[in-house]
Design a protein around this motif. Structure first.
Motif: not given
Length: 653
Positions: A192-193, A196-197, A200-201, A263-264, A266, A376, A380, A383
């Protein structure tokens, strides 16, 4: 070399229930430092500073020209208004005469208005002048738009490079992280990091950065024009700025922790989904679909709640800013009208000022509306930065040591190891594996058998003593050189998405088809590959669907055959296959062990009878060692293990 040894999980025990289901990170999740993370984000942009300078220059041109537009339109309005007035005045008279006549008849307000206009009585509307002004407006807005397009294109190029560099840094970081990190992190959380992160970033940065630059420049340019036209109206417009800043700050502080939680959670939800997908067969076999679905629903509800709160709170900012902007518009319109009536300003100036007041409040609203994106994205990024800041494994020495001659002699000299400082696992362990000998390691689960292999491979570092390869401390060698001399066949086979030939050649780059086939024959793989329609070009997925468990194991043995390792590690390589396949695997492994130093971890003692040395481990220590015959004669722990597997079976039969 074959696939890496999966180190034992030392994570927290299940909180409840007979099965472990991951439910996300706990209270140890680090809270977000918005200011520090924002500064670090700016540091990521530094390598693209040349592109960013061009972006700022183009944005300045675009905003500057767009700011000039209302002033030109105000001038066109003045020309139209002056033409209307001049047509109503008698021809042949002067403006001063007309103003004096209006004052004499008691129309002082109209006289003041007329005095502020540039009119020629009886002349009418100057369409040529109006056309020139309007043409200038078209040119100004066209050039402004072109600069805006170029600016957006360059900004997108710079940001995509930043994201590409960040992905590269994360991938490089993962390769430098110790196995301990992955043992303590659910795979879904790490994925996810990394996916996704970062996505999103990148999206947040892409959507917000150009807009923030343009909005900031717009605020500066518009404010300058407002001060130029009327400093009194400009001060009125500025009254609402502190209120806007206070509103944005308050809403931002309320929304920030919600984005962190979003996000955590997620990451936790992705970890649960990945875990359940990987083990879906066991979930069905043990009838835990409802429990898995319930945990998913719980996590999904928590994500929904956090996302809703984050978006709702941050969404309050734009309507609040719009309300403040409307108040500003009313104040400017009323006071500007009074100033026109008094002749202090022209109607075109007031029109331009109203447009500027709208332009002034609009970027403030835009910046406020982007607060949710920025928060947001920073959540991200935090993380991702947390992953990048994780303590790495110790780097190899600048000048690594090399054995003078690789023979395969491995020695554990008073080795100690513990996963946690206050919980010793291995204490003062010594053993020697001579070149070409087979050392079998047996013992109950948790005795430390696989840990020995992890220490030999330097997946973990010893906490005491040392391990040597041909007299050289492995800690002084480079990890790549050490691991290149070791081939591994594990209980948990690992195949990647690709052909059978590519899977066999995984550890031997540049291997020819003939070499692959020779290794496959030696490992008894060729016989079943020939029965497949595509042969060695048969494509497997990452789960190895299409071949049986024993056939997957044989493929991993062929992989080890191809690299011709100096040292061989066999970790429960036959524990999950049928008897016939076990015989094939045993034959292949016997051939593979010939002339090599081999470490064999086994629960089935029948597979290690011919080992040169058998080590019996209990609680991280070697309690017995010798040959199969010697250990049976000693009537110790090995004998008891042997009797429990065979003598008891005979009694039951």
């Amino acid at each position: 070399m074959s696939s890496p040894v999966p180190a034992p999980r030392r994570g927290p025990a299940p909180t409840a229930g007979p099965a472990r289901f991951f439910v996300g990170p706990g209270a140890t999740e680090k809270s977000m430092d918005f200011a520090a993370s924002s500064r670090r984000l700016l540091g990521l942009l530094r390598p693209q500073r040349h592109l960013l300078i061009a972006v700022v220059v183009l944005a300045t041109l675009s905003v500057g020209l767009s700011v000039i537009g209302p002033r030109l339109l105000g001038h066109a309005t003045d020309l139209v208004f002056a033409g209307i007035f001049s047509r109503r005045l008698p021809a042949g008279s002067t403006k001063e005469q007309a103003v004096a006549q209006l004052r004499a008849t008691g129309h002082g307000t109209q006289a003041d208005l007329l005095a502020s206009l540039d009119v020629t009585p009886g002349h009418g509307m100057d369409f040529d002048a109006i056309g020139v002004v309007l043409l200038g407006v078209v040119v100004v807005y066209a050039v402004s738009g072109l600069c805006g397009v170029l600016q957006a294109r360059l900004a997108n190029l710079a940001l995509q490079r930043v994201i590409s560099d960040l992905r590269r840094d994360v991938q490089a970081k993962i390769s430098r992280l110790p196995v301990r990190y992955f043992d303590g992190q659910p795979r879904g959380e790490v994925l996810s990091r990394v996916t996704n992160d970062i996505d999103n970033f990148g999206q947040s940065l892409q959507q917000s950065m150009s807009q923030i630059v343009a909005s900031t420049l717009t605020i500066v340019g518009v404010l300058s024009m407002m001060l130029w036209i009327s400093w009194i109206l400009a001060l009125i417009a500025l009254v609402t700025v502190p209120v806007s800043i206070m509103m944005a700050t308050r809403v931002g502080k309320l929304a920030q922790p919600q984005f962190v939680a979003q996000w955590r959670i997620t990451g936790g939800l992705n970890a649960h989904i990945e875990e359940m997908y990987t083990g879906h067969t066991l979930v069905r076999a043990f009838g835990r679909q409802e429990e898995s679905a319930e945990i998913f629903r719980e996590q999904n509800e928590r994500l929904y709640a956090a996302s809703w709160r984050a978006q709702f709170i941050s969404g309050l900012m734009q309507p609040s800013m719009l309300f403040i902007g409307n108040l500003n518009y009313v104040l400017v319109a009323v006071i500007g009208g009074l100033r026109v009536a008094s002749g202090s300003l022209s109607i075109g100036d007031v029109q331009a000022f109203i447009q500027y007041s709208r332009q002034f409040s609009q970027p403030l609203s835009q910046v406020a509306s982007m607060a949710n994106l920025v928060q947001s994205g920073v959540a991200s990024a935090e993380r991702v930065f947390d992953l990048l800041d994780t303590v790495e494994q110790e780097p190899d020495r600048a000048v690594p040591a090399h054995p003078e001659r690789l023979r395969g002699r491995v020695a554990f000299e008073r080795v100690s190891f513990r996963y946690e400082p206050n919980k010793p696992l291995i204490e003062d362990l010594s053993l020697v594996a001579e070149p070409g000998h087979t050392v079998a390691i047996v013992g109950p689960t948790g005795a430390g058998k696989t840990t020995l292999i992890n220490l030999l491979m330097r997946f973990y570092e010893v906490t005491g003593g040392r391990i040597t390869l041909d007299g050289v401390d492995v800690a002084a060698m480079s990890r790549d050189e050490l691991r290149a001399s070791i081939g591994m066949v594990l209980q948990d086979t690992w195949l990647f998405g690709g052909t059978i030939a590519e899977n066999i050649a995984y550890g031997a780059e540049g291997a020819t088809h003939e070499q692959i086939v020779a290794a496959a024959r030696a490992a008894h793989v060729d016989r079943f590959v020939r029965t497949l329609p595509a042969g060695y070009d048969t494509v497997l997925d990452d789960e190895g669907v299409g071949v049986s468990g024993g056939e997957k194991q044989l493929i991993t043995i062929a992989r080890a055959f191809l690299v011709e390792p100096l040292i061989l590690v066999l970790d429960e390589a036959t524990s999950s296959v049928d008897t016939r396949t076990e015989v094939l695997i045993q034959r292949a492994m016997s051939t593979l062990r010939a002339g090599r130093t081999a470490f064999v971890i086994a629960h089935r003692l029948s597979t290690i009878r011919d080992a040169d040395t058998i080590l019996v481990m209990e609680n991280g220590a070697i309690v017995e060692q010798g040959t199969h015959t010697e250990l049976l004669a000693a009537d110790g722990p090995y004998s008891r293990l042997y009797q429990s597997q065979f003598a008891q079976a005979v009694v039951e039969i």
